[in-house]
Design a protein around this motif. Structure first.
Motif, PDB file in Angstrom:
ATOM      1  N   ILE A 186       0.850  -1.189   0.000  1.00  0.00           N
ATOM      2  CA  ILE A 186       0.000   0.000   0.000  1.00  0.00           C
ATOM      3  C   ILE A 186       0.887   1.240   0.000  1.00  0.00           C
ATOM      4  O   ILE A 186       1.681   1.443   0.928  1.00  0.00           O
ATOM      5  CB  ILE A 186      -0.905   0.000   1.247  1.00  0.00           C
ATOM      6  CG1 ILE A 186      -1.912  -1.144   1.116  1.00  0.00           C
ATOM      7  CG2 ILE A 186      -1.627   1.337   1.395  1.00  0.00           C
ATOM      8  CD1 ILE A 186      -2.821  -1.292   2.292  1.00  0.00           C
ATOM      9  N   ALA A 187       0.767   2.045  -1.042  1.00  0.00           N
ATOM     10  CA  ALA A 187       1.559   3.284  -1.127  1.00  0.00           C
ATOM     11  C   ALA A 187       0.589   4.451  -1.127  1.00  0.00           C
ATOM     12  O   ALA A 187      -0.287   4.530  -1.993  1.00  0.00           O
ATOM     13  CB  ALA A 187       2.385   3.290  -2.406  1.00  0.00           C
ATOM     14  N   ASP A 188       0.719   5.323  -0.147  1.00  0.00           N
ATOM     15  CA  ASP A 188      -0.219   6.443  -0.065  1.00  0.00           C
ATOM     16  C   ASP A 188       0.469   7.669   0.499  1.00  0.00           C
ATOM     17  O   ASP A 188       1.546   7.548   1.099  1.00  0.00           O
ATOM     18  CB  ASP A 188      -1.427   6.046   0.797  1.00  0.00           C
ATOM     19  CG  ASP A 188      -2.713   6.473   0.106  1.00  0.00           C
ATOM     20  OD1 ASP A 188      -2.904   7.689  -0.046  1.00  0.00           O
ATOM     21  OD2 ASP A 188      -3.497   5.601  -0.305  1.00  0.00           O
ATOM     22  N   MET A 228      -2.204  -4.879  10.158  1.00  0.00           N
ATOM     23  CA  MET A 228      -1.663  -5.890   9.239  1.00  0.00           C
ATOM     24  C   MET A 228      -1.249  -7.134  10.024  1.00  0.00           C
ATOM     25  O   MET A 228      -1.561  -8.257   9.629  1.00  0.00           O
ATOM     26  CB  MET A 228      -0.461  -5.331   8.470  1.00  0.00           C
ATOM     27  CG  MET A 228      -0.831  -4.351   7.371  1.00  0.00           C
ATOM     28  SD  MET A 228       0.676  -3.603   6.689  1.00  0.00           S
ATOM     29  CE  MET A 228       0.155  -3.250   5.029  1.00  0.00           C
ATOM     30  N   GLU A 229      -0.553  -6.912  11.123  1.00  0.00           N
ATOM     31  CA  GLU A 229      -0.100  -8.062  11.913  1.00  0.00           C
ATOM     32  C   GLU A 229      -1.303  -8.864  12.423  1.00  0.00           C
ATOM     33  O   GLU A 229      -1.303 -10.090  12.387  1.00  0.00           O
ATOM     34  CB  GLU A 229       0.771  -7.591  13.089  1.00  0.00           C
ATOM     35  CG  GLU A 229       2.145  -7.149  12.615  1.00  0.00           C
ATOM     36  CD  GLU A 229       2.952  -6.410  13.683  1.00  0.00           C
ATOM     37  OE1 GLU A 229       4.181  -6.281  13.501  1.00  0.00           O
ATOM     38  OE2 GLU A 229       2.356  -5.932  14.670  1.00  0.00           O
ATOM     39  N   ILE A 280       6.751  -7.137   7.531  1.00  0.00           N
ATOM     40  CA  ILE A 280       6.280  -5.803   7.122  1.00  0.00           C
ATOM     41  C   ILE A 280       7.471  -4.852   6.949  1.00  0.00           C
ATOM     42  O   ILE A 280       8.340  -4.772   7.813  1.00  0.00           O
ATOM     43  CB  ILE A 280       5.278  -5.244   8.157  1.00  0.00           C
ATOM     44  CG1 ILE A 280       4.074  -6.190   8.244  1.00  0.00           C
ATOM     45  CG2 ILE A 280       4.832  -3.830   7.788  1.00  0.00           C
ATOM     46  CD1 ILE A 280       3.105  -5.913   9.366  1.00  0.00           C
ATOM     47  N   GLU A 281       7.495  -4.191   5.793  1.00  0.00           N
ATOM     48  CA  GLU A 281       8.591  -3.245   5.511  1.00  0.00           C
ATOM     49  C   GLU A 281       8.006  -1.898   5.083  1.00  0.00           C
ATOM     50  O   GLU A 281       6.893  -1.857   4.545  1.00  0.00           O
ATOM     51  CB  GLU A 281       9.470  -3.784   4.385  1.00  0.00           C
ATOM     52  CG  GLU A 281      10.296  -4.975   4.835  1.00  0.00           C
ATOM     53  CD  GLU A 281      11.176  -5.529   3.735  1.00  0.00           C
ATOM     54  OE1 GLU A 281      11.363  -4.834   2.708  1.00  0.00           O
ATOM     55  OE2 GLU A 281      11.661  -6.651   3.909  1.00  0.00           O
ATOM     56  N   THR A 282       8.785  -0.842   5.305  1.00  0.00           N
ATOM     57  CA  THR A 282       8.302   0.472   4.867  1.00  0.00           C
ATOM     58  C   THR A 282       9.389   1.175   4.039  1.00  0.00           C
ATOM     59  O   THR A 282      10.572   0.892   4.191  1.00  0.00           O
ATOM     60  CB  THR A 282       7.931   1.381   6.073  1.00  0.00           C
ATOM     61  OG1 THR A 282       9.117   1.622   6.828  1.00  0.00           O
ATOM     62  CG2 THR A 282       6.893   0.753   6.956  1.00  0.00           C
ATOM     63  N   SER A 328       4.679  -2.597   2.875  1.00  0.00           N
ATOM     64  CA  SER A 328       4.488  -3.869   2.185  1.00  0.00           C
ATOM     65  C   SER A 328       4.622  -5.016   3.181  1.00  0.00           C
ATOM     66  O   SER A 328       5.320  -4.889   4.194  1.00  0.00           O
ATOM     67  CB  SER A 328       5.477  -4.022   1.027  1.00  0.00           C
ATOM     68  OG  SER A 328       6.787  -3.912   1.511  1.00  0.00           O
ATOM     69  N   ALA A 329       3.943  -6.107   2.900  1.00  0.00           N
ATOM     70  CA  ALA A 329       3.911  -7.218   3.850  1.00  0.00           C
ATOM     71  C   ALA A 329       3.581  -8.510   3.115  1.00  0.00           C
ATOM     72  O   ALA A 329       3.050  -8.489   1.997  1.00  0.00           O
ATOM     73  CB  ALA A 329       2.828  -6.948   4.891  1.00  0.00           C
TER      74      ALA A 329
END
Ligand SMILES: C[S@@+](CC[C@H](N)C(=O)[O-])C[C@H]1O[C@@H](n2cnc3c(N)ncnc32)[C@H](O)[C@@H]1O
Length: 270
Positions: free
Chosen positions: A158-160, A197-198, A205-207, A265-266
Motif C-alpha cells: 500500500i503506497a499512499d 496488518m499483523e 512488514i517493511e516500509t 508492504s507485507a
C-alpha cells in the motif's frame, strides 16, 4: 515534462491534450507524478506470471505501469465505474494493454473475489478516500479483505500520501491539513496500520518513502485545491473561494507541496 516514448506516453499525451488551457502543468504532474508509480514498481518483486489486484485503480495509471513493465495479469478495482472507468479502459486499449487488464467496479473493503485469488495486491493513492467512503474502520476492513483474497505468501503493498507521517515540511503539512479538515481524508498512522496488518495475518512488514518533489506555486496551488474541492463523486462539494480564503495566505507563505509517499508492504503468512 519528459516521458519515455511508448504506448503509455501516448495515453499520457492524450490526457495532456484534453486538459483545459491553464491546467496542463497540474495535470501533467498528477499523470506522471514524479515517476513515483515506477518507484513503487521498483520496490516490488513482480513476476510475469503474477495475478495482481490494483486497489483504487482510478484512471488506470498504476495498472498501465504494472501491466506494461511486468507482463503480469492485472485487475483494476475501483468504487467508481462510469466515466472514470471508461477512460481507464480506453487508455488501456490505446496502450495495447486491454488483454492484460480487467476493470472491475467494487469496494476494496468488500472485494468481489474468491479467497486466495491474487499473488499480489498493490495500491497507489487508492485508499486516501476510504475514510470518506467507508467511515472509521474502513481501512481495517480493506486489510482483512486483502488478506482473504491473497494467496498464502502473497504480497500486499500500500503506497499512499495521506498517512500522518507523509509531511516533512510546512508545505506538505498544509496539503495534508487541508485534506483532513476539508475532506475528512486521512489514513491511520503507520504504526496503527502495521498493527492491523499483523492482526490480519501479515508478516515481514517493511516500509519505504519517496519524495515526489512536487512543489506548487500559488497559481498551481489554486488549481490543485479547485480539483480537490470538486469531490462530488464522494458526496462532498466544497467552495474553492472559501477554501482559498481560509488557506491562501498560508499557501503564499509556505507553498503547497505534494506529501511524501509512504509504502507499507507485507507478506501474507502461509
Ligand atoms: C487518487 S485515485 C487512484 C489513483 C490511481 N491508483 C493511479 O495510480 O492513478 C483514488 C481512487 O480510489 C477509489 N476508491 C476510493 N475508495 C475506494 C474503495 N473503498 N474501494 C475501491 N476503490 C476506492 C476512488 O474511486 C478513486 O478512483
Amino acid at each position: 515534462m519528459e516521458d519515455t516514448p511508448g504506448p503509455i506516453s501516448t495515453v499520457r499525451r492524450r490526457w495532456f491534450d484534453a486538459t483545459p488551457h491553464g491546467k496542463q502543468g497540474v495535470t501533467e504532474r498528477y499523470v506522471v507524478y514524479g515517476e513515483s508509480r515506477r518507484w513503487l514498481l521498483g520496490q516490488l518483486n513482480l513476476k510475469n506470471t503474477d495475478f495482481v489486484l490494483d486497489l483504487g485503480s482510478g484512471h488506470g495509471f498504476l495498472a498501465y505501469e504494472l501491466a506494461s513493465r511486468t507482463g503480469s495479469k492485472i485487475v483494476g478495482l475501483d468504487l467508481l465505474g462510469g466515466e472514470q472507468m471508461g477512460t481507464a479502459a480506453r487508455g488501456g486499449i490505446l496502450a495495447g494493454l486491454s488483454k492484460a487488464i480487467d476493470w472491475v467496479v467494487g469496494d476494496a473493503s468488500k472485494a468481489p473475489f474468491s479467497a486466495g485469488t491474487f499473488d499480489t495486491i498493490v495500491s497507489f493513492l487508492g485508499l486516501e478516500d476510504v475514510h470518506i467512503t467507508g467511515g472509521v474502520g474502513a481501512m481495517d476492513k480493506v486489510i482483512r479483505e486483502s488478506a482473504r483474497v491473497l494467496k498464502s505468501d502473497g504480497t500486499l503493498a500500500i503506497a499512499d500520501n495521506t498517512f500522518p507521517e507523509c509531511a516533512s515540511n510546512a508545505g506538505q503539512r498544509l496539503y495534508l491539513e487541508i485534506l483532513r479538515k476539508e475532506l475528512g481524508a486521512q489514513l491511520p498512522s503507520k504504526s496503527s496500520l502495521i498493527e492491523t496488518m499483523e492482526g490480519s495475518g501479515f508478516e515481514d512488514i517493511e516500509t519505504a518513502t519517496y519524495d515526489p518533489k512536487i512543489i506548487l506555486d500559488e497559481r498551481e496551488a489554486h488549481i490543485e485545491l479547485s480539483d480537490i474541492a470538486e469531490a462530488e463523486p464522494f458526496g462532498k462539494h466544497l467552495d474553492i473561494e472559501e477554501i482559498w480564503e481560509r488557506y491562501g495566505d498560508r499557501v503564499r507563505k509556505s507553498g503547497l507541496e505534494y506529501p511524501l509517499i509512504l509504502l507499507l508492504s507485507a507478506r501474507k503468512s502461509s
